[in-house]
Scaffold this motif. Structure first.
Motif, PDB file in Angstrom:
ATOM      1  N   CYS A 179      61.727   7.286  21.884  1.00 21.08           N
ATOM      2  CA  CYS A 179      60.720   8.312  21.588  1.00 21.08           C
ATOM      3  C   CYS A 179      60.604   9.283  22.761  1.00 21.08           C
ATOM      4  CB  CYS A 179      59.363   7.657  21.316  1.00 21.08           C
ATOM      5  SG  CYS A 179      59.214   6.849  19.708  1.00 21.08           S
ATOM      6  N   GLN A 180      60.721   8.754  23.980  1.00 24.98           N
ATOM      7  CA  GLN A 180      60.654   9.594  25.168  1.00 24.98           C
ATOM      8  C   GLN A 180      61.867  10.513  25.286  1.00 24.98           C
ATOM      9  OE1 GLN A 180      57.454   9.647  25.783  1.00 24.98           O
ATOM     10  NE2 GLN A 180      57.917   9.784  27.975  1.00 24.98           N
ATOM     11  N   ILE A 181      63.000  10.093  24.755  1.00 23.52           N
ATOM     12  CA  ILE A 181      64.166  10.990  24.721  1.00 23.52           C
ATOM     13  C   ILE A 181      63.832  12.230  23.893  1.00 23.52           C
ATOM     14  CG2 ILE A 181      66.527  11.264  23.837  1.00 23.52           C
ATOM     15  CD1 ILE A 181      67.011   8.337  24.601  1.00 23.52           C
ATOM     16  N   ALA A 182      63.201  11.996  22.746  1.00 27.84           N
ATOM     17  CA  ALA A 182      62.764  13.125  21.915  1.00 27.84           C
ATOM     18  C   ALA A 182      61.706  13.944  22.643  1.00 27.84           C
ATOM     19  CB  ALA A 182      62.233  12.616  20.581  1.00 27.84           C
ATOM     20  N   ALA A 183      60.787  13.249  23.347  1.00 24.18           N
ATOM     21  CA  ALA A 183      59.723  13.957  24.059  1.00 24.18           C
ATOM     22  C   ALA A 183      60.289  14.852  25.150  1.00 24.18           C
ATOM     23  CB  ALA A 183      58.747  12.947  24.665  1.00 24.18           C
ATOM     24  N   ALA A 184      61.321  14.394  25.841  1.00 19.61           N
ATOM     25  CA  ALA A 184      61.950  15.208  26.895  1.00 19.61           C
ATOM     26  C   ALA A 184      62.528  16.484  26.306  1.00 19.61           C
ATOM     27  CB  ALA A 184      63.031  14.403  27.603  1.00 19.61           C
ATOM     28  N   MET A 185      63.173  16.375  25.175  1.00 22.66           N
ATOM     29  CA  MET A 185      63.736  17.563  24.523  1.00 22.66           C
ATOM     30  C   MET A 185      62.633  18.474  23.987  1.00 22.66           C
ATOM     31  SD  MET A 185      66.942  17.797  24.734  1.00 22.66           S
ATOM     32  CE  MET A 185      68.370  16.831  25.215  1.00 22.66           C
ATOM     33  N   ASN A 186      61.617  17.868  23.390  1.00 26.71           N
ATOM     34  CA  ASN A 186      60.532  18.666  22.818  1.00 26.71           C
ATOM     35  C   ASN A 186      59.732  19.405  23.881  1.00 26.71           C
ATOM     36  OD1 ASN A 186      61.183  17.887  20.217  1.00 26.71           O
ATOM     37  ND2 ASN A 186      59.759  16.152  20.208  1.00 26.71           N
ATOM     38  N   ALA A 187      59.598  18.788  25.058  1.00 25.52           N
ATOM     39  CA  ALA A 187      58.789  19.388  26.118  1.00 25.52           C
ATOM     40  C   ALA A 187      59.505  20.531  26.818  1.00 25.52           C
ATOM     41  CB  ALA A 187      58.404  18.321  27.148  1.00 25.52           C
ATOM     42  N   ARG A 188      60.781  20.739  26.571  1.00 23.61           N
ATOM     43  CA  ARG A 188      61.539  21.763  27.285  1.00 23.61           C
ATOM     44  C   ARG A 188      61.064  23.173  26.974  1.00 23.61           C
ATOM     45  NH1 ARG A 188      67.741  21.175  26.474  1.00 23.61           N
ATOM     46  NH2 ARG A 188      67.638  22.961  27.898  1.00 23.61           N
ATOM     47  N   THR A 189      60.516  23.380  25.785  1.00 23.70           N
ATOM     48  CA  THR A 189      60.035  24.716  25.420  1.00 23.70           C
ATOM     49  C   THR A 189      58.637  24.612  24.830  1.00 23.70           C
ATOM     50  OG1 THR A 189      60.972  24.611  23.184  1.00 23.70           O
ATOM     51  CG2 THR A 189      62.372  25.535  24.920  1.00 23.70           C
ATOM     52  N   LYS A 190      57.928  25.713  24.941  1.00 19.29           N
ATOM     53  CA  LYS A 190      56.573  25.769  24.401  1.00 19.29           C
ATOM     54  C   LYS A 190      56.577  26.267  22.962  1.00 19.29           C
ATOM     55  CE  LYS A 190      51.999  27.462  25.814  1.00 19.29           C
ATOM     56  NZ  LYS A 190      51.279  28.340  26.798  1.00 19.29           N
TER      57      LYS A 190
END
Length: 925
Positions: A835-846
């Motif tokens: 889930c954190q792998i997805a979170a890292a990608m999702n957090a890259r842009t606003k």
């Protein structure tokens, strides 16, 4: 060779011949070979930094914060409770965080030191009889140094010649009065009072001089004082203070949550006190953002490095954050918005206009009268004007032998254009200067806006040559040169001159008026008494040189980008109103309706009127540098965050007052650079916009990191909530050791990768950030705790229950030990990691799609993800680690489930961002 440390007073009184012999120099300065030998002997001319704090303490303090002490004690208690692995793991929190903090602090210091090396102060010295620019660190005793107003004086030195030379010695004496410095010795009262000695650490405030260095580096008076007084403690920046508050807030929350879990474990589950305490420690560790401060420092340092590559050198990390808040830029025109490459394209004289063509030097270009080439000597008025601009000139242009390379200019671009004009006309400047030696210079200042020299002709007569702003020259003009004859200037002449000036100014061109006067024999008796007031009068007007300083090619996009970012740009220039507005409208800075305020109008305005004026489209023209201070303050009084550019001595107050002072690196004085927070190595306005973008990016990346680390807190805590509120019926789906695995292992590198994320598309289309904005805002709290944290909790908990379901639950009770329990906790841990792998990608842009910026474009995050997958695999499959972390080897089906987890989470976030872009962002435009 000179011997540093000789008595300054003795050297000051020596006759020049004896002085040169004693110091080992000459009236032509040192030779380059002498300078090299002396540099080898005496070393760099630098003030060495004070010794820092004890290295051992500097290292240990990274392990002694309040939170670190709490964790040291907690680890010790865990060991006494016979949970050795847990105690070691908790101590590992401190060790890893402390080592990283120490390493990052050293990296930041190295970056700071590297930036200092990238900002060498220049000095003009005379070696082998020729002027050349060197780093001040290369100055050696005996060097002949040319000093002009605005230069920092970098060595103790004796004045050999001077012209209206004044020095600000307040750094040494504490007195704000300027000291007159001359070649003649007079002791004066008190220390540092010799009339012909200047000291390192002081500033040339007016005039010019030639001096010979006596002492350099730590042997100077300033160096000796610095040796005794070097101790400076830096104050925390607003960002650092907010980060400290944020860390305290999160730590308090973590401790309160830990206390709540401690009590719940005792009263709901009836755990022993020691076991409840260890359980609570896991919750505290889960909610502490261990990597927050190191990541922020890393983000700031990387931002500084990226700015340096874009020609913007930031002197302190805290300035990076302020850049992101900038709402107004008070910018100079020449050299910042324009190329500062003056080229004469017209010469206007009474009844004549000459168009200048050609790009080269002697014999590689012509001065044209219409379509006919004007040969040397064909027009006496033009000959005289070219002679005047050549003699009244302090700039030299050195051609280069390399094809396509630009010539070296020692001086100002304006004067360089006059030198090139004369050379295009095949006028031998050096020969002319030797035939008409300069006797006196009345230096340029921003009030008079002109410069004069007095030269002695071959016939022995003295002539005053003056150049400057047209309005200032006309005010002291009595006659006009017309076809070789001098006649009284008429109203029609004045009208024609003003008309020509306005015509060219409306095209964005700049004019420089040329005039002269033959001095009487009485005036020539004592030129030491010649001043601007008694000499610059009753002049004869000769003509106008019309020059172009084209806008920088990249300025159009930079201005457009600034306006899209909600940043207003106010041009503050010494040029005339018409020229200023023509250039400002051409580059899109303002519309045709913009108000132009002159320096005289500004002087007459009240502070309240000025505050109202700067709220709209406005240009300030014919403004003295010191008036820029009022403009900056007026904007700040309106609540604006102001960045101000400058290059001169008089710009220093404005640079200090501004929230971000920006000095010109190529043309700026040492005083301006010292007062500034940021230095542009290319003097380019576009670099300011790039720096602001980086400032916004750094702040945004810190928030991305915060979102990412808080995102994992909910799924880490959720299993423990199930355990507590079920009264222990649901065994812990996640052990304390496994929680530590996420915080200290799998989360760290992707989090650090977010700190290096590049600017998000559209970041310069948002309004400036409010100074009242906080890092931890409602959006981050909602996404971290209310949305993706909750989704990750459901997914990881579902994985736990699915494993139990596969082995007979709910017919059988949930497993609390053995291989099935280990497998259930393992897949819960792995699910959170994915889930954190997805979170890292999702957090890259606003707002922007991560697919648009490139899923694999940030290699630091990709490497971090690879590392966390390898780490979780090792924990799952390595027998020794299985025992430590209570894990169990997963099969192919479980891995298929884990690999699928990030896909819907990323797609769900992409849908949310699409909705925001399509509906909400449009409403805000």
């Amino acid at each position: 060779m000179p011997n540093q440390g000789q008595n300054n007073d003795q050297l000051a009184q020596m006759p020049l011949d004896q002085f040169y012999q004693t110091i080992g120099s000459s009236e032509k300065g040192l030779t380059n070979s002498q300078a090299q030998q002396l540099h080898s002997k005496f070393g760099d001319n630098v003030i060495t930094s004070a010794k820092g704090e004890n290295k051992l303490w500097k290292f240990l303090k990274n392990f002694t914060s309040l939170m670190a002490i709490l964790l040291w004690v907690s680890g010790l208690i865990a060991m006494f409770a016979q949970m050795l692995e847990l105690g070691i793991a908790i101590w590992a929190v401190n060790v890893i965080n402390g080592l990283f903090s120490y390493w990052q602090e050293n990296q930041a210091q190295k970056a700071s030191d590297a930036l200092k090396k990238m900002l060498p102060t220049k000095a003009t010295v005379i070696r082998d009889g020729q002027s050349e620019q060197i780093d001040t660190a290369e100055i050696v005793p005996g060097d002949m140094i040319a000093i002009a107003a605005g230069d920092s004086i970098s060595a103790d030195a004796r004045v050999i010649s001077s012209d209206s030379f004044q020095v600000d010695e307040s750094a040494l004496t504490g007195e704000s009065n300027l000291s007159d410095k001359k070649a003649e010795y007079h002791h004066g009262e008190g220390k540092f009072a010799e009339s012909n000695i200047v000291y390192a650490g002081t500033v040339a405030s007016a005039g010019s001089a030639k001096v010979v260095a006596l002492n350099t580096g730590m042997r100077t008076e300033f160096g000796q004082i610095a040796r005794l007084t070097q101790s400076q403690k830096s104050k925390p920046s607003p960002l650092e203070m907010e980060l400290n508050r944020l860390t305290r807030q999160l730590s308090i929350i973590a401790i309160l949550i830990g206390a709540g879990f401690f009590l719940a474990a005792i009263f709901f589950v009836h755990y022993p006190v020691a076991k409840s305490f260890i359980f609570a420690l896991g919750m505290i560790v889960a909610f502490i953002p261990e990597g927050l401060l190191p990541t922020v420092t890393l983000s700031l340092a990387q931002g500084v490095q990226r700015m340096a590559k874009k020609h913007a050198l930031v002197k302190s990390l805290s300035s990076v954050e302020t850049l992101g808040e900038t709402t107004v830029i008070a910018s100079d025109k020449t050299g910042t918005l324009t190329q500062n490459q003056m080229t004469i394209n017209h010469v206007w004289m009474p009844g004549k206009v000459y168009t200048v063509t050609g790009q080269g030097y002697v014999n590689n270009g012509q001065v044209m009268d219409g379509d006919q080439a004007v040969k040397a000597g064909a027009n006496p008025d033009l000959d005289f004007l070219l002679k005047a601009v050549s003699l009244n000139n302090d700039t030299t242009v050195k051609p280069t032998n390399k094809p396509g390379a630009e010539a070296t200019i020692v001086g100002t671009p304006t004067e360089a254009s006059l030198v090139i004009l004369a050379e295009k006309y095949q006028l031998a400047s050096q020969q002319l200067a030797s035939e008409n030696p300069r006797q006196k210079e009345i230096v340029f200042d921003s009030d008079r806006k002109r410069m004069s020299t007095i030269n002695k002709g071959q016939d022995g007569k003295l002539t005053l040559y003056t150049k400057g702003a047209m309005s200032g020259i006309l005010s002291i003009t009595k006659n006009i040169l017309d076809n070789g004859k001098v006649r009284p200037i008429t109203d029609d002449d004045v009208k024609a001159i003003r008309g020509a000036n306005e015509q060219y100014a409306s095209q964005g061109l700049r004019s420089l008026a040329i005039a002269y006067r033959d001095l009487s024999a009485d005036e020539g008796q004592d030129l030491s008494k010649a001043t601007a007031e008694n000499t610059e009068q009753n002049l004869t007007f000769v003509g106008l040189t019309i020059m172009a300083d084209p806008p920088r090619p990249e300025i159009y996009d930079a201005v457009k980008k600034a306006h899209q970012a909600g940043i207003r740009i106010i041009m503050v220039t010494g040029d005339g109103p018409i020229t200023a507005k023509a250039v400002a409208t051409k580059i899109g800075l303002v519309s045709d309706k913009a108000r132009v305020i002159s320096g005289d109008e500004l002087t007459a305005m009240s502070d309240e009127d000025l505050r109202q004026a700067v709220k709209g489209e406005v240009i300030f023209a014919r403004v003295a540098p010191e008036q820029k201070y009022r403009i900056v303050k007026a904007n700040q009084a309106n609540g604006e965050i102001v960045a101000s550019t400058g290059d001169g001595v008089n710009d220093a107050p404005a640079l200090k007052q501004a929230d971000i002072g920006i000095a010109m690196g190529a043309t700026g004085t040492d005083v301006a650079k010292e007062a500034a927070d940021m230095i542009l190595t290319d003097d380019n306005f576009a670099s300011i916009i790039a720096a602001i973008e980086e400032g916004r990016t750094v702040y945004s990346n810190i928030q991305k990191f915060l979102l990412y680390i808080l995102n994992s807190n909910v799924p880490e805590a959720f299993p423990s909530v199930l355990f507590l509120f079920s009264g222990g019926l649901i065994p812990l789906p996640l052990t304390v050791m496994q929680i530590l695995t996420i915080d200290l292992g799998t989360d760290m590198l992707p989090a650090l990768g977010l700190g290096s994320e590049k600017s998000e598309p559209g970041i310069m289309q948002e309004p400036p950030r409010s100074r009242n904005a906080h890092l931890l805002n409602k959006s981050i709290i909602w996404k971290a705790f209310g949305l993706y944290g909750l989704v990750a909790s459901v997914i990881s908990s579902a994985a736990y229950f699915f494993v139990n379901y596969s082995y007979g639950w709910p017919e059988h009770a949930l497993f609390s030990s053995g291989d099935v329990y280990a497998e259930a906790t393992t897949i819960t841990l792995a699910a959170i990691v994915f889930c954190q792998i997805a979170a890292a990608m999702n957090a890259r842009t606003k707002y922007t799609s991560v697919f648009k910026i490139g899923l694999f474009s940030n290699r630091h995050i990709i490497n971090g993800i690879i590392f966390e997958v390898m780490l979780i695999s090792a924990i799952i499959y390595v027998p020794f680690l299985q025992d430590v972390f209570n894990t169990y080897a997963l099969g192919v089906n479980e891995w298929i489930f884990l690999l699928i987890i990030p896909i819907p989470l990323i797609l769900l976030e992409e849908c949310r961002k699409w909705i925001v872009r399509k509906y909400f962002l449009k409403l805000n435009k």
